[in-house]
Write a protein that holds these residues in place. Sequence first.
Motif, PDB file in Angstrom:
ATOM      1  N   ASN A  39       0.829  -1.219   0.000  1.00  7.96           N
ATOM      2  CA  ASN A  39       0.000   0.000   0.000  1.00  7.96           C
ATOM      3  C   ASN A  39       0.856   1.258   0.000  1.00  7.96           C
ATOM      4  O   ASN A  39       0.414   2.319   0.426  1.00  7.96           O
ATOM      5  CB  ASN A  39      -0.931   0.007   1.223  1.00  7.96           C
ATOM      6  N   MET A  85      -2.862  -1.061 -12.877  1.00  4.33           N
ATOM      7  CA  MET A  85      -2.578  -0.685 -11.483  1.00  4.33           C
ATOM      8  C   MET A  85      -2.736   0.819 -11.300  1.00  4.33           C
ATOM      9  O   MET A  85      -3.309   1.282 -10.318  1.00  4.33           O
ATOM     10  CB  MET A  85      -1.171  -1.144 -11.068  1.00  4.33           C
ATOM     11  N   LEU A 101      -6.131   1.964 -10.746  1.00  4.19           N
ATOM     12  CA  LEU A 101      -6.742   1.561  -9.466  1.00  4.19           C
ATOM     13  C   LEU A 101      -6.192   2.318  -8.266  1.00  4.19           C
ATOM     14  O   LEU A 101      -6.674   2.146  -7.141  1.00  4.19           O
ATOM     15  CB  LEU A 101      -6.517   0.050  -9.262  1.00  4.19           C
ATOM     16  N   ALA A 159      -7.979   1.364  -4.709  1.00  2.00           N
ATOM     17  CA  ALA A 159      -7.511   0.174  -3.987  1.00  2.00           C
ATOM     18  C   ALA A 159      -6.822   0.562  -2.687  1.00  2.00           C
ATOM     19  O   ALA A 159      -6.265   1.660  -2.570  1.00  2.00           O
ATOM     20  CB  ALA A 159      -6.542  -0.599  -4.874  1.00  2.00           C
ATOM     21  N   LEU A 167      -2.128  -2.832  -3.719  1.00  4.71           N
ATOM     22  CA  LEU A 167      -1.952  -3.285  -5.101  1.00  4.71           C
ATOM     23  C   LEU A 167      -0.586  -3.938  -5.224  1.00  4.71           C
ATOM     24  O   LEU A 167       0.416  -3.379  -4.782  1.00  4.71           O
ATOM     25  CB  LEU A 167      -1.968  -2.098  -6.066  1.00  4.71           C
ATOM     26  N   ILE A 205      -2.293  -9.086 -11.181  1.00  5.09           N
ATOM     27  CA  ILE A 205      -2.385  -8.043 -10.143  1.00  5.09           C
ATOM     28  C   ILE A 205      -3.279  -8.551  -9.023  1.00  5.09           C
ATOM     29  O   ILE A 205      -4.293  -9.211  -9.290  1.00  5.09           O
ATOM     30  CB  ILE A 205      -3.043  -6.768 -10.731  1.00  5.09           C
ATOM     31  N   HIS A 206      -2.931  -8.227  -7.793  1.00  3.16           N
ATOM     32  CA  HIS A 206      -3.881  -8.395  -6.694  1.00  3.16           C
ATOM     33  C   HIS A 206      -4.290  -7.010  -6.197  1.00  3.16           C
ATOM     34  O   HIS A 206      -3.433  -6.181  -5.848  1.00  3.16           O
ATOM     35  CB  HIS A 206      -3.300  -9.246  -5.573  1.00  3.16           C
ATOM     36  N   ASP A 207      -5.584  -6.791  -6.199  1.00  3.71           N
ATOM     37  CA  ASP A 207      -6.175  -5.536  -5.754  1.00  3.71           C
ATOM     38  C   ASP A 207      -6.946  -5.890  -4.475  1.00  3.71           C
ATOM     39  O   ASP A 207      -7.829  -6.745  -4.503  1.00  3.71           O
ATOM     40  CB  ASP A 207      -7.117  -5.064  -6.884  1.00  3.71           C
ATOM     41  N   ARG A 249      -8.992  -4.527  -0.808  1.00  4.63           N
ATOM     42  CA  ARG A 249      -9.702  -3.398  -0.152  1.00  4.63           C
ATOM     43  C   ARG A 249     -10.124  -3.801   1.257  1.00  4.63           C
ATOM     44  O   ARG A 249     -10.542  -4.938   1.482  1.00  4.63           O
ATOM     45  CB  ARG A 249     -10.972  -3.042  -0.935  1.00  4.63           C
TER      46      ARG A 249
END
Length: 487
Positions: free
Chosen positions: A133, A213, A216, A220, A223, A241-243, A245
Amino acid sequence: MGQDIGRVGIERVEGWGMSVGSTTRIVRPRDLDQLRGALQEARRAGVSLAPRGTGCSYGDASTTRDGWALDMTRMNRLLDFDASTGDAELEGGASIRQLWRKALPLGYWPKVVSGTMFPTIGGAAAMNIHGKNNFKVGTFGDNLLEIDLLLGNGDLVTCSREQNAELFHGAIGGFGMLGIITRAKTRTTKVYSGDVRVRGISCHDLGEMMDAMQELVGEADYLVGWIDTFGSGSAGGRGLIHDARYLLDGEDSDSDKTLSLEHQDLPDAVMGVPKAEIWRVLRMFNHDPGMRLVNAIKQVSGRMEAMSGWHRQSHAGFNFLLDYVPDWKYAYARRAGDGLLQYQAFLPADTALDGFLALLAEGQSSGHTPYLGVLKRHRPDPFLMTHALDGWSMAMDLKVTAKNRAHLLETCARFSKICLAAGGRFYFAKDQVISPDVARASFGSERIAAFHELKAHADPDGLFSTDLWRRVFEEDPARTSHGPWPR
Ligand SMILES: Cc1cc2nc3c(=O)[nH]c(=O)nc-3n(C[C@H](O)[C@H](O)[C@H](O)COP(=O)(O)OP(=O)(O)OC[C@H]3O[C@@H](n4cnc5c(N)ncnc54)[C@H](O)[C@@H]3O)c2cc1C
């Protein structure tokens, strides 16, 4: 020894990647008195001290060939946690693991964590670590309120943005060279669930990944991009990608359960294989064809994950994925001196795509294809020796063996040329290869001179020193003649 300095031993003290280290006297004070005693004793013996946390830096940041290692992990008390604000106060040797395990049941999560939960608070501050983050909350230092720093002369000074601000901005990210961080106060984030919502986004190439990315960044909370480092041509830098929240207040109907530590604890087995044994399985694939296959499988499974949409994962499961497989680094180690090095290049936003593609191509063409590639978005911060910038980082895990060592070092020198041409920065938690010239070209002579000046003030006798410091900043001729990469 007359002085009470805590536990003392002679041990092999190495970087986390196992490819650098030496047998060293190691001192483990339990409290401030013993720590001050260790400083006095080292001064009397005419040796330097290398501050060390859990030794999670991949390279030579907390190893020392020439002095004693000062292991801070016994000064590990969690001193205070204010459940109304989420502010936490810890000794320098307490770990990120201790912090989140205290915070989460009270509805808080650390602002910044690394991909492993084992670093100490002192080590995290001294390297100014970042999380997935970074684009959103900044670095570890951005979220520190104050630190206590034990200087070379034994004085303990409190540093913050208001008090001893220059020392604060130098010691955070100052890789232990300005003093010992004995206490830190940090913020945490309010959370309403022990889970985050996560989705995968599969990408055909690096340009697509960076564009997605970037789009986002405003939405997000976390990311991170995984890169298939074996992809080339039109598939260069493809990946997932991993997003992630945070859940909103009221969104988790079972928050008491998800905020519990039991919910966070990682499973004991993965697909029926006990966790402690998985590295042995990974070792069977730890060669180019094996890792090409592993990366290709992950690319395909990533596509399937992307199709399945949002799912929930615990904070620990999402943030500390690398801890799922204990000792996974041993997959790299067949003989003494084998291991891995991580090369993490930080490039400004406008040069990052071309620079990373050039790095991946250089690795592949020189026979050192990284086995793991990870992409993150960053933002600048105000710390003197910071790696943070308005741009991106790509971390590459590279296999080190006795046979490939010299050639790999040459390849890394070419990586550094690419990074410098792109206006890049380096991160000392991962580095074991850059030379004084590369550091000067990257950080700038003025910044480095300002750091030397601060060190002359905080540690005039040079009591604190590490292999990293001597390699990059002291231009130690002995080190140069042995090459920058002792074992
Ligand atoms: C699997 C894995 C994943 C990682 N993921 C990330 C990531 O996502 N993001 C990231 O930023 N980093 C990451 N790291 C790197 C890690 O977070 C840093 O190297 C961190 O500094 C390690 O802390 P440590 O306590 O182990 O300190 P060490 O590695 O022992 O020391 C780090 C530095 O801090 C100094 N130091 C240690 N303790 C003190 C103290 N009390 N006072 C003053 N100086 C001190 C040392 O001299 C050294 O220069 C990862 C490492 C691993 C192994």
